[in-house]
Scaffold this active site. Structure first.
Site, PDB file in Angstrom:
ATOM      1  N   CYS A  41      34.108   4.387  83.405  1.00 52.38           N
ATOM      2  CA  CYS A  41      34.639   3.557  82.330  1.00 52.38           C
ATOM      3  C   CYS A  41      35.628   2.544  82.899  1.00 52.38           C
ATOM      4  CB  CYS A  41      35.328   4.433  81.288  1.00 52.38           C
ATOM      5  SG  CYS A  41      36.201   3.489  80.028  1.00 52.38           S
ATOM      6  N   LYS A  64      17.957 -22.346  51.449  1.00 47.84           N
ATOM      7  CA  LYS A  64      19.111 -21.468  51.639  1.00 47.84           C
ATOM      8  C   LYS A  64      20.185 -22.285  52.330  1.00 47.84           C
ATOM      9  CE  LYS A  64      20.334 -17.038  53.839  1.00 47.84           C
ATOM     10  NZ  LYS A  64      21.732 -17.263  53.731  1.00 47.84           N
ATOM     11  N   TYR A 113      22.909 -20.948  42.100  1.00 47.13           N
ATOM     12  CA  TYR A 113      21.569 -20.399  42.292  1.00 47.13           C
ATOM     13  C   TYR A 113      21.382 -19.011  41.696  1.00 47.13           C
ATOM     14  CZ  TYR A 113      24.055 -18.532  46.350  1.00 47.13           C
ATOM     15  OH  TYR A 113      24.974 -17.949  47.154  1.00 47.13           O
ATOM     16  N   ASP A 150      43.679 -13.486  77.335  1.00 44.79           N
ATOM     17  CA  ASP A 150      44.426 -12.598  78.234  1.00 44.79           C
ATOM     18  C   ASP A 150      44.902 -13.359  79.466  1.00 44.79           C
ATOM     19  OD1 ASP A 150      44.034 -10.558  76.521  1.00 44.79           O
ATOM     20  OD2 ASP A 150      42.377  -9.638  77.625  1.00 44.79           O
ATOM     21  N   ASP A 155      23.890 -22.955  54.051  1.00 48.45           N
ATOM     22  CA  ASP A 155      24.825 -22.222  54.884  1.00 48.45           C
ATOM     23  C   ASP A 155      26.254 -22.540  54.465  1.00 48.45           C
ATOM     24  OD1 ASP A 155      25.498 -20.480  56.777  1.00 48.45           O
ATOM     25  OD2 ASP A 155      25.121 -21.796  58.486  1.00 48.45           O
ATOM     26  N   CYS A 165      39.345   3.552  81.470  1.00 51.12           N
ATOM     27  CA  CYS A 165      40.097   4.778  81.767  1.00 51.12           C
ATOM     28  C   CYS A 165      39.550   5.491  82.992  1.00 51.12           C
ATOM     29  CB  CYS A 165      40.089   5.724  80.563  1.00 51.12           C
ATOM     30  SG  CYS A 165      38.490   6.490  80.262  1.00 51.12           S
ATOM     31  N   ALA A 214      39.840 -15.196  78.052  1.00 46.89           N
ATOM     32  CA  ALA A 214      40.579 -16.438  78.284  1.00 46.89           C
ATOM     33  C   ALA A 214      41.983 -16.319  77.706  1.00 46.89           C
ATOM     34  CB  ALA A 214      39.834 -17.606  77.654  1.00 46.89           C
ATOM     35  N   CYS A 241      31.372   6.397  77.925  1.00 50.89           N
ATOM     36  CA  CYS A 241      32.553   6.917  78.602  1.00 50.89           C
ATOM     37  C   CYS A 241      32.800   8.330  78.095  1.00 50.89           C
ATOM     38  CB  CYS A 241      33.739   6.024  78.264  1.00 50.89           C
ATOM     39  SG  CYS A 241      35.335   6.770  78.575  1.00 50.89           S
ATOM     40  N   LEU A 263      21.071 -10.897  51.189  1.00 44.70           N
ATOM     41  CA  LEU A 263      19.606 -10.990  51.193  1.00 44.70           C
ATOM     42  C   LEU A 263      19.021 -10.360  52.449  1.00 44.70           C
ATOM     43  CD1 LEU A 263      19.230 -14.710  50.064  1.00 44.70           C
ATOM     44  CD2 LEU A 263      18.630 -12.693  48.723  1.00 44.70           C
ATOM     45  N   CYS A 303      40.761   7.838  76.488  1.00 46.99           N
ATOM     46  CA  CYS A 303      40.335   6.467  76.779  1.00 46.99           C
ATOM     47  C   CYS A 303      40.994   5.499  75.794  1.00 46.99           C
ATOM     48  CB  CYS A 303      38.816   6.359  76.684  1.00 46.99           C
ATOM     49  SG  CYS A 303      38.241   4.674  76.972  1.00 46.99           S
ATOM     50  N   LYS A 316      14.246 -17.196  57.308  1.00 46.97           N
ATOM     51  CA  LYS A 316      15.190 -17.955  58.124  1.00 46.97           C
ATOM     52  C   LYS A 316      14.489 -18.949  59.045  1.00 46.97           C
ATOM     53  CE  LYS A 316      19.126 -16.825  58.025  1.00 46.97           C
ATOM     54  NZ  LYS A 316      19.957 -15.679  58.329  1.00 46.97           N
ATOM     55  N   GLU A 321      13.417 -21.906  47.232  1.00 47.97           N
ATOM     56  CA  GLU A 321      14.432 -22.962  47.269  1.00 47.97           C
ATOM     57  C   GLU A 321      15.195 -22.861  48.577  1.00 47.97           C
ATOM     58  OE1 GLU A 321      16.816 -21.967  43.833  1.00 47.97           O
ATOM     59  OE2 GLU A 321      18.071 -20.633  45.006  1.00 47.97           O
ATOM     60  N   LYS A 351      12.301 -15.946  45.558  1.00 42.24           N
ATOM     61  CA  LYS A 351      12.770 -15.016  44.530  1.00 42.24           C
ATOM     62  C   LYS A 351      11.699 -14.815  43.470  1.00 42.24           C
ATOM     63  CE  LYS A 351      17.225 -17.263  44.939  1.00 42.24           C
ATOM     64  NZ  LYS A 351      18.341 -17.893  44.242  1.00 42.24           N
ATOM     65  N   ASP A 395      38.471 -13.385  74.341  1.00 40.04           N
ATOM     66  CA  ASP A 395      39.612 -12.497  74.577  1.00 40.04           C
ATOM     67  C   ASP A 395      40.072 -12.607  76.027  1.00 40.04           C
ATOM     68  OD1 ASP A 395      38.705  -9.672  72.442  1.00 40.04           O
ATOM     69  OD2 ASP A 395      39.142 -11.776  72.037  1.00 40.04           O
TER      70      ASP A 395
HETATM   71  S1  IVH Z   1      20.239 -15.882  46.070  1.00 39.02           S
HETATM   72  C1  IVH Z   1      21.225 -11.330  45.419  1.00 39.02           C
HETATM   73  N1  IVH Z   1      19.846 -18.318  46.836  1.00 39.02           N
HETATM   74  O1  IVH Z   1      22.807 -16.430  51.284  1.00 39.02           O
HETATM   75  C2  IVH Z   1      21.763 -12.451  46.174  1.00 39.02           C
HETATM   76  N2  IVH Z   1      21.463 -17.046  48.025  1.00 39.02           N
HETATM   77  O2  IVH Z   1      22.229 -14.331  53.150  1.00 39.02           O
HETATM   78  C3  IVH Z   1      21.474 -13.734  45.473  1.00 39.02           C
HETATM   79  N3  IVH Z   1      22.603 -18.255  49.808  1.00 39.02           N
HETATM   80  O3  IVH Z   1      24.914 -14.073  49.806  1.00 39.02           O
HETATM   81  C4  IVH Z   1      21.479 -14.787  46.459  1.00 39.02           C
HETATM   82  N4  IVH Z   1      21.544 -20.177  49.517  1.00 39.02           N
HETATM   83  O4  IVH Z   1      25.604 -16.551  49.742  1.00 39.02           O
HETATM   84  C5  IVH Z   1      20.532 -17.195  47.064  1.00 39.02           C
HETATM   85  N5  IVH Z   1      19.395 -20.505  47.376  1.00 39.02           N
HETATM   86  C6  IVH Z   1      20.084 -19.401  47.593  1.00 39.02           C
HETATM   87  C7  IVH Z   1      21.059 -19.292  48.609  1.00 39.02           C
HETATM   88  C8  IVH Z   1      21.733 -18.088  48.788  1.00 39.02           C
HETATM   89  C9  IVH Z   1      22.470 -19.523  50.227  1.00 39.02           C
HETATM   90  C10 IVH Z   1      23.512 -17.277  50.427  1.00 39.02           C
HETATM   91  C11 IVH Z   1      24.246 -16.374  49.486  1.00 39.02           C
HETATM   92  C12 IVH Z   1      23.854 -14.976  49.904  1.00 39.02           C
HETATM   93  C13 IVH Z   1      23.471 -15.198  51.317  1.00 39.02           C
HETATM   94  C14 IVH Z   1      22.563 -14.112  51.837  1.00 39.02           C
END
Ligand code: IVH
Length: 708
Positions: free
Chosen positions: A429, A133, A244, A52, A135, A432, A50, A447, A98, A453, A332, A131, A308, A48
């Protein structure tokens, strides 16, 4: 002739008219581009501050050379026109997120929690599917009689956007399910849309050649590609899909997740691999390490491993807390880190007046994303880490959270650095100039400017229109700031008067640059569409301290109507009265949250805002979940006592609450049922004394539909 690059380096006072003209053209384009990125595409590339700075430079040049002000100058318009959106889709089964674990101990705790909830004996097996996760962004695909009929994004989990036309262009999403014997009449397949790293790099390279803005990472590229209003653009983007999970189904899909995975594969979906059924914590952690080790070599970005519960009957019993299922957890991967220079510490003022220090950084790529700012949390944190402007710092980014400063690289400080002062946290602040105070026991300095404000007022309005609150499209930060400065909108209630106020204001919105009659009307329509609003959103939108979405929902469910809630909150000021006790008896609402609620209602100006809104809006009760509507337990108060043989106390409580009952710890004349387990003590006696109905475990199971 002056080139733009020359002019960009020159101080405003030293610009020749030629150079000024070149600079105004360049700045106009830059500002318009960042405006669109910010308002239209939700992916700002610069801070913001930069942004501005660009605007200030443009205004300074225009002030010096009024004759050179361009007709299309950003100084003549308010902001990007509101983006018109997709149709909304209400998910038949909410799309949850999750809970996260970062350490093996937290995974062990997850297993223990599941076992405790299900009351499993040590020798009873608990199979977990692990399994990767991915992105990307989650998507729900609805199939009727095997044919794809609708595709929706997650949105806020309850309501998403209809992206069917776009999804039809993704090869990896089957248009029809390959029959595996009997495809259910209705099945919603859920999974992740993503882009591989190679496809992402190639897409960015093409965009660079075409002089188009590039995407920050594969996830943003996937999201940006899916949310195109023109499906032919999506068709040209290399999107992929992993299945999934599932939402609504007309019949059970199987007995275990492992079986359902087989069916998903048979129907033509790609599944995330490697996946494995694990019988122990060690096996789960082994797969985690395996996937983490292979992470750099996978075609797409991974951010962890999901564990799961395999048995679907267990999953039904476990249910969900707030917005995440009890039967799953995301483990994670460690956060990505990088080193950069901290240019400046800036103080931001939030909607509750909290002064939050933010580190402005020299841009640095952390885990694939360019980071220019990081949070410093509060003044103690700055003192503890002894962060000062000019320091070299380690920055960390994990998932969606705001980047953080991990530590200062002290070795990089110059030898004569001792003289450089430590950062002095302001006691006024910055917006203000009101006194900013820190109450005893608080870490946050606030503040005291309250209504005067501007930062607090603008932040409150921003919160009010945000996605989980009133969800009004087309009201970005810059637009709200302008409305506030021009006194068009000072309180939430003013928003609903905007069409009338605008009619008597010059210039009218529709006559402003970048607006036009259509975008002004779009905004008015978006506001009008929210004149009817569910009570939980209304409560959340008020921005009461500590009242987030989950608490707002609890309050809406407990009090049912705005009038009842308002009356009860005012009455709750009396700590000895019934209203206070009722409020704190709501599960998950403690005295501290109750205090903030009472404090909010004690302020006349808050009541004025609320009543102004109430007079203009229709606030609707929150619909009880389907299971609850028909439940004999809805609205009842239940006490559990003694040990239940067939389920844990946690499961009993969760089920009672899912069916709309309130679970309390002590028996009173207001209690409807006392469920009496083995070795029950005084509570059972008290129930009998008060004439409260008692239930055996069998009777409770029948009432709660366990054996149905
Ligand atoms: S199970 C009840 N499995 O991660 C939710 N989610 O941080 C069922 N995601 O909203 C999700 N890989 O978009 C599941 N192998 C995987 C996944 C996965 C990515 C995402 C999903 C979820 C988000 C949560």
């Amino acid at each position: 002739m002056t080139t733009e690059t020359d002019a960009a380096e020159i101080a405003v006072d030293e610009l020749t008219p030629d150079q000024a003209a070149a600079e105004l053209a360049r700045l106009g384009r830059e500002i318009a581009r960042h405006d669109t990125l910010y308002h239209g595409e939700d992916r700002p590339e610069i801070s913001d501050a930069a942004f501005d700075a660009l605007r200030r430079r443009l205004e300074a040049i225009e002030a010096r050379f009024p004759a050179l002000v361009r007709a299309d100058s950003p100084s003549r318009r308010v902001g990007a026109a509101p983006a018109t959106g997709f149709a909304k889709v209400r998910h038949a089964v909410p799309m949850l997120s999750l809970a996260n674990a970062f350490a093996p101990e937290e995974v062990a705790e997850f297993l223990a929690r599941v076992r405790r909830f299900l009351a499993l004996e040590a020798d009873q097996p608990l199979t977990i599917v692990a399994e990767p996760k991915i992105d990307g962004l989650s998507l729900s695909l609805r199939y009727q009689d095997g044919a794809l009929v609708q595709a929706a994004t997650r949105g806020d989990g309850v309501e998403g956007e209809d992206v069917t036309a776009n999804v039809r262009t993704i090869d990896e999403v089957p248009q029809t399910l390959a029959p595996d014997g009997a495809v259910p009449a209705v099945v919603e397949v859920r999974g992740e849309v993503y882009m591989t790293r190679d496809d992402f790099l190639a897409l960015n390279a093409r965009r660079r050649t075409a002089d188009e803005a590039t995407f920050a990472n594969p996830r943003n590229a996937a999201a940006g590609s899916l949310r195109q209003l023109d499906a032919t653009i999506t068709a040209g983007r290399p999107l992929r899909f992993f299945a999934y999970s599932w939402g609504e189904t007309s019949e059970p899909l199987g007995a275990t997740l492992w079986q359902v995975r087989d069916r998903l594969a048979a129907w033509g979906f790609r599944l995330n691999a490697p996946a494995r059924r694990c019988g122990s914590l060690d096996e789960m952690l082994a797969l985690y390490r395996e996937i983490e080790g292979a992470r750099a070599g996978t075609a797409h970005d991974l951010d962890g491993v999901v564990y799961k519960v395999d048995r679907l009957d267990y999953r039904d019993r476990l249910g969900a807390v707030s917005r995440a299922p009890r039967w799953a957890i995301a483990h994670k991967f460690p956060a990505a880190q990088a080193t950069t220079r901290l240019a400046e510490i800036k103080i931001q003022v939030g909607r509750t007046g909290a002064l939050t220090p933010v580190a402005l950084l020299d841009p640095v790529t952390v885990g694939g994303v360019v980071v220019t700012r990081a949070t410093l949390h509060n003044e103690d944190e700055i003192a503890r880490k002894d962060v000062r402007a000019g320091d070299t710092v380690v920055v960390q980014r994990a998932g969606e959270v705001i980047p953080q400063i991990v530590r200062v690289v002290v070795e990089n400080r110059p030898a004569d650095d001792a003289a450089r002062p430590r950062f002095a946290f302001p006691d006024r602040c910055p917006e203000c100039d009101s006194l900013a105070v820190r109450d005893d026991g608080e870490v946050v300095r606030r503040c005291t400017g309250g209504l005067i404000c501007p930062a607090q007022a603008v932040e409150r309005l921003r919160h009010f229109v945000s996605r989980d609150a009133f969800d009004i499209d087309g009201l970005g930060e810059k637009i709200i700031e302008t409305f506030w400065t021009e006194k068009l909108v000072r309180t939430p209630g003013d928003l609903f008067r905007l069409p009338e106020t605008d009619a008597t204001t010059t210039p009218r919105l529709q006559d402003r640059h970048g607006w036009g009659p259509k975008s002004a009307q779009n905004l008015f329509d978006a506001i009008a569409a929210r004149r009817q609003i569910p009570l939980d959103r209304f409560i959340y939108a008020l921005g009461i301290r500590q009242v987030g979405q989950a608490t707002a929902r609890l309050l809406a469910r407990s009090y049912a109507s705005l009038e009842a809630w308002r009356t009860a909150m005012i009455a709750a000021a009396d700590r000895d009265g019934e209203a206070w006790h009722e409020l704190t008896a709501i599960d998950q609402i403690g005295p501290s949250v109750a205090d903030d609620l009472v404090g909010f209602f004690a302020e006349a100006h808050n009541l004025a805002v609320l009543d102004d809104l109430a007079a203009q809006l229709t606030v609707t009760p929150v619909a009880a979940p389907a299971a609850e509507a028909a439940s004999p337990l809805a609205g009842k108060t239940i006490v559990f006592t003694g040990t239940l043989a067939t389920m844990s106390r946690g499961e009993a409580k969760a089920r009672a609450e899912a069916l709309g009952a309130k679970v309390t710890g002590s028996v009173s004349a207001k209690t409807d049922y006392v469920v009496v387990g083995a070795d029950a003590g005084s509570k059972a006696t008290k129930a009998r004394d008060l004439g409260v109905a008692t239930l055996t475990e069998e009777a409770w199971r029948a009432l709660a539909g366990f054996d149905a």
